[in-house]
Design a protein around this motif. Structure first.
Motif, PDB file in Angstrom:
ATOM      1  N   LEU A 178       1.095  -1.067   0.452  1.00  0.00           N
ATOM      2  CA  LEU A 178      -0.083  -0.186  -0.167  1.00  0.00           C
ATOM      3  C   LEU A 178       0.951   1.187  -0.552  1.00  0.00           C
ATOM      4  O   LEU A 178       0.185   2.435  -0.843  1.00  0.00           O
ATOM      5  CB  LEU A 178      -0.572  -0.194   1.318  1.00  0.00           C
ATOM      6  CG  LEU A 178      -1.799  -0.958   0.679  1.00  0.00           C
ATOM      7  CD1 LEU A 178      -2.853  -0.886   2.150  1.00  0.00           C
ATOM      8  CD2 LEU A 178      -2.699  -0.553  -0.326  1.00  0.00           C
ATOM      9  N   ALA A 179       1.822   0.942   0.730  1.00  0.00           N
ATOM     10  CA  ALA A 179       2.812   2.732   0.981  1.00  0.00           C
ATOM     11  C   ALA A 179       3.369   2.845  -0.629  1.00  0.00           C
ATOM     12  O   ALA A 179       3.424   4.056  -1.051  1.00  0.00           O
ATOM     13  CB  ALA A 179       4.208   2.304   1.798  1.00  0.00           C
ATOM     14  N   MET A 180       3.936   1.537  -1.892  1.00  0.00           N
ATOM     15  CA  MET A 180       4.376   1.803  -2.620  1.00  0.00           C
ATOM     16  C   MET A 180       3.435   2.200  -3.581  1.00  0.00           C
ATOM     17  O   MET A 180       3.075   3.572  -4.130  1.00  0.00           O
ATOM     18  CB  MET A 180       4.583   0.620  -3.427  1.00  0.00           C
ATOM     19  CG  MET A 180       6.182  -0.001  -2.206  1.00  0.00           C
ATOM     20  SD  MET A 180       6.571  -1.985  -3.279  1.00  0.00           S
ATOM     21  CE  MET A 180       6.749  -1.380  -4.718  1.00  0.00           C
ATOM     22  N   ILE A 181       1.931   1.948  -3.470  1.00  0.00           N
ATOM     23  CA  ILE A 181       0.562   2.668  -4.374  1.00  0.00           C
ATOM     24  C   ILE A 181       0.166   3.388  -4.289  1.00  0.00           C
ATOM     25  O   ILE A 181       0.458   5.087  -5.029  1.00  0.00           O
ATOM     26  CB  ILE A 181      -0.465   1.264  -4.127  1.00  0.00           C
ATOM     27  CG1 ILE A 181       0.172   0.037  -4.742  1.00  0.00           C
ATOM     28  CG2 ILE A 181      -1.324   2.288  -5.175  1.00  0.00           C
ATOM     29  CD1 ILE A 181      -1.178  -1.441  -4.385  1.00  0.00           C
ATOM     30  N   ALA A 182       0.750   4.083  -2.556  1.00  0.00           N
ATOM     31  CA  ALA A 182       0.521   5.515  -1.463  1.00  0.00           C
ATOM     32  C   ALA A 182       1.155   6.412  -3.057  1.00  0.00           C
ATOM     33  O   ALA A 182       1.071   7.453  -3.511  1.00  0.00           O
ATOM     34  CB  ALA A 182      -0.020   5.292  -1.115  1.00  0.00           C
ATOM     35  N   ALA A 183       2.201   6.030  -3.091  1.00  0.00           N
ATOM     36  CA  ALA A 183       3.449   7.062  -3.346  1.00  0.00           C
ATOM     37  C   ALA A 183       3.545   6.764  -4.607  1.00  0.00           C
ATOM     38  O   ALA A 183       4.731   7.632  -5.390  1.00  0.00           O
ATOM     39  CB  ALA A 183       5.026   6.163  -2.815  1.00  0.00           C
ATOM     40  N   GLY A 184       2.761   6.163  -5.640  1.00  0.00           N
ATOM     41  CA  GLY A 184       2.701   6.101  -7.532  1.00  0.00           C
ATOM     42  C   GLY A 184       3.849   5.473  -7.508  1.00  0.00           C
ATOM     43  O   GLY A 184       4.329   5.872  -8.748  1.00  0.00           O
ATOM     44  N   ARG A 185       4.688   4.636  -6.942  1.00  0.00           N
ATOM     45  CA  ARG A 185       5.734   3.703  -7.385  1.00  0.00           C
ATOM     46  C   ARG A 185       4.729   2.229  -7.509  1.00  0.00           C
ATOM     47  O   ARG A 185       4.502   1.561  -6.491  1.00  0.00           O
ATOM     48  CB  ARG A 185       6.576   3.429  -6.496  1.00  0.00           C
ATOM     49  CG  ARG A 185       7.349   4.673  -6.130  1.00  0.00           C
ATOM     50  CD  ARG A 185       7.819   4.054  -4.580  1.00  0.00           C
ATOM     51  NE  ARG A 185       8.748   2.844  -4.057  1.00  0.00           N
ATOM     52  CZ  ARG A 185       8.967   2.232  -3.137  1.00  0.00           C
ATOM     53  NH1 ARG A 185       8.469   2.442  -1.932  1.00  0.00           N
ATOM     54  NH2 ARG A 185       9.970   1.329  -3.148  1.00  0.00           N
ATOM     55  N   ARG A 186       4.475   2.126  -8.654  1.00  0.00           N
ATOM     56  CA  ARG A 186       3.593   1.407  -9.692  1.00  0.00           C
ATOM     57  C   ARG A 186       4.715   0.185  -9.867  1.00  0.00           C
ATOM     58  O   ARG A 186       4.857   0.099 -11.776  1.00  0.00           O
ATOM     59  CB  ARG A 186       3.078   1.371 -10.269  1.00  0.00           C
ATOM     60  CG  ARG A 186       1.463   2.252  -9.219  1.00  0.00           C
ATOM     61  CD  ARG A 186       0.290   1.280  -9.722  1.00  0.00           C
ATOM     62  NE  ARG A 186      -0.375   1.697  -9.120  1.00  0.00           N
ATOM     63  CZ  ARG A 186      -1.985   1.283  -9.154  1.00  0.00           C
ATOM     64  NH1 ARG A 186      -2.076  -0.046  -9.760  1.00  0.00           N
ATOM     65  NH2 ARG A 186      -2.958   0.913  -7.727  1.00  0.00           N
ATOM     66  N   GLU A 187       5.978  -0.468  -9.750  1.00  0.00           N
ATOM     67  CA  GLU A 187       6.850  -1.165 -10.851  1.00  0.00           C
ATOM     68  C   GLU A 187       6.328  -2.326 -10.517  1.00  0.00           C
ATOM     69  O   GLU A 187       7.272  -3.285  -9.970  1.00  0.00           O
ATOM     70  CB  GLU A 187       8.640  -0.899  -9.706  1.00  0.00           C
ATOM     71  CG  GLU A 187       8.151   0.387  -9.976  1.00  0.00           C
ATOM     72  CD  GLU A 187      10.116  -0.158  -8.405  1.00  0.00           C
ATOM     73  OE1 GLU A 187      10.426  -0.532  -8.174  1.00  0.00           O
ATOM     74  OE2 GLU A 187      10.119   1.699  -8.481  1.00  0.00           O
ATOM     75  N   LEU A 188       5.278  -2.863 -11.494  1.00  0.00           N
ATOM     76  CA  LEU A 188       4.707  -4.175 -11.281  1.00  0.00           C
ATOM     77  C   LEU A 188       5.436  -5.658 -12.358  1.00  0.00           C
ATOM     78  O   LEU A 188       6.029  -4.730 -12.780  1.00  0.00           O
ATOM     79  CB  LEU A 188       3.640  -3.674 -11.714  1.00  0.00           C
ATOM     80  CG  LEU A 188       2.433  -2.566 -10.601  1.00  0.00           C
ATOM     81  CD1 LEU A 188       1.023  -2.360 -11.844  1.00  0.00           C
ATOM     82  CD2 LEU A 188       2.166  -2.790  -9.630  1.00  0.00           C
ATOM     83  N   VAL A 189       5.004  -6.308 -11.783  1.00  0.00           N
ATOM     84  CA  VAL A 189       6.313  -7.325 -12.909  1.00  0.00           C
ATOM     85  C   VAL A 189       4.725  -8.164 -13.150  1.00  0.00           C
ATOM     86  O   VAL A 189       3.960  -8.907 -12.451  1.00  0.00           O
ATOM     87  CB  VAL A 189       6.741  -8.422 -12.162  1.00  0.00           C
ATOM     88  CG1 VAL A 189       7.370  -9.115 -12.558  1.00  0.00           C
ATOM     89  CG2 VAL A 189       7.787  -7.600 -11.111  1.00  0.00           C
ATOM     90  N   ALA A 190       4.709  -8.363 -15.089  1.00  0.00           N
ATOM     91  CA  ALA A 190       3.649  -9.306 -15.516  1.00  0.00           C
ATOM     92  C   ALA A 190       4.352 -10.699 -14.871  1.00  0.00           C
ATOM     93  O   ALA A 190       4.874 -11.145 -14.990  1.00  0.00           O
ATOM     94  CB  ALA A 190       3.355  -8.922 -16.638  1.00  0.00           C
ATOM     95  N   GLN A 191       2.944 -11.294 -14.208  1.00  0.00           N
ATOM     96  CA  GLN A 191       2.627 -13.123 -13.491  1.00  0.00           C
ATOM     97  C   GLN A 191       3.467 -13.355 -15.436  1.00  0.00           C
ATOM     98  O   GLN A 191       2.552 -13.415 -16.847  1.00  0.00           O
ATOM     99  CB  GLN A 191       1.280 -13.571 -13.635  1.00  0.00           C
ATOM    100  CG  GLN A 191       1.226 -12.885 -12.366  1.00  0.00           C
ATOM    101  CD  GLN A 191       0.470 -13.615 -10.995  1.00  0.00           C
ATOM    102  OE1 GLN A 191       0.648 -14.820 -11.671  1.00  0.00           O
ATOM    103  NE2 GLN A 191      -1.053 -13.199 -10.682  1.00  0.00           N
TER     104      GLN A 191
END
Length: 316
Positions: A178-191
């Protein structure tokens, strides 16, 4: 952020605990009614009771119906956090919050999506298990990964041991994601869908012992069905035996699978493996058994004489 929880049992409870002690505001909790299912009555800490004790509005439903949809709109969340929600959440629900829905799943996705992942992973001899926080999409447990953390599986670990280890990961992974999402950090990894696997709910039938399988597989099944889960079981004549402690024998034994063969150390060896006739297989060393009345005995006390067979189904 304003958060709505969709959660159930201890997994959902631990998630709500973490949210309540975080900087975020919990606007609503949605949970299932209590169940008497053999697996859903285990680890059954109540999300509803925790929410009510903390002044959080609660909706109890089996599925996200119109009332849930309206309650969600009224709550006006920034994000939904889901953990151990047992039915499908449709897109008009999981896409409603500004940041979508974060799902928390107790496996190292993309492997072991679906149900009872820790038990299935232990049965299959995986070297580690863990927890994944990912963004929900239309395919169950398939969304992009935000965070993932693992714990090793030891040679004598039971499903109960691994439950406690993985459930302890929930709070930290929820707060950090949630801290990452709130800070706008969306370094997501596709499955990687080529590596995905999906498992069904477990039932009593899945605990049945087949002595045609290798002893190492059966020993893991016994550990995977540790108390308080329904134990792995077989039959001695018409008597159902729950195998509560077992190991792989030191020696190699030949003959017919299921034969109650020989004492070894602190247990009794049962011949195992479809190719046991060649005499190259280790057996299942049964150490403790439990009867349906709850009586538990050492295998050396229960099997007073060698001979006869353990079978998957009762015999006369």
């Amino acid at each position: 952020m304003r958060v709505v929880l969709f959660g159930y049992q201890t997994w959902g409870y631990r998630t709500l605990e973490a949210l309540l002690t975080s900087e975020h505001e919990v606007a609503l909790a949605v949970t299932h009614p209590a169940s008497e299912h053999a697996y859903e009555s285990i680890w059954s800490d109540s999300v509803a009771e925790l929410a009510e004790a903390n002044g959080v509005p609660v909706v109890v439903r089996n599925r996200p119906d119109e009332d849930v949809g309206q309650a969600l709109k009224d709550a006006d969340p920034d994000i939904i956090v889901a953990n151990n929600w047992r039915t499908w959440i449709p897109p008009h629900i999981f896409e409603l919050p500004r940041h979508g829905t974060l799902n928390v799943h107790d496996s190292l996705l993309p492997a072991y999506a679906g149900f009872a992942p820790v038990i299935w992973a232990l049965i299959n001899g995986e070297a580690e298990v863990g927890v994944t926080a990912h963004m929900m999409n239309e395919t169950l447990d398939a969304g992009d990964i935000v965070l993932q953390r693992a714990v090793p599986v030891g040679p004598t670990d039971t499903a109960t041991d691994l439950f406690h280890r993985t459930v302890d990961l929930i709070g930290p992974i929820v707060v950090d994601a949630l801290a990452m999402i709130a800070a706008g950090r969306r370094e997501l990894v596709a499955q990687d869908r080529a590596k995905a696997s999906f498992f069904h709910k477990r039932s009593i039938e899945d605990s049945r012992i087949d002595l045609g399988r290798p002893a190492a597989d059966l020993e893991r099944l016994v550990r995977a069905q540790s108390d308080p889960y329904p134990n792995a079981f077989c039959y001695h004549g018409s008597t159902r035996l729950r195998i509560v402690s077992a190991a792989v024998s030191t020696g190699r034994y030949g003959g017919t699978p299921g034969r109650i063969f020989i004492k070894e150390g602190d247990g009794v060896v049962i011949v195992a493996g479809a190719d046991a006739r060649f005499g190259r297989n280790h057996g299942l060393l049964v150490r403790r058994v439990r009867l349906d009345d709850g009586t538990e005995r050492p295998a050396l006390a229960y099997f007073r004489a060698m001979g006869g067979y353990l079978t998957s189904h009762p015999t006369s």
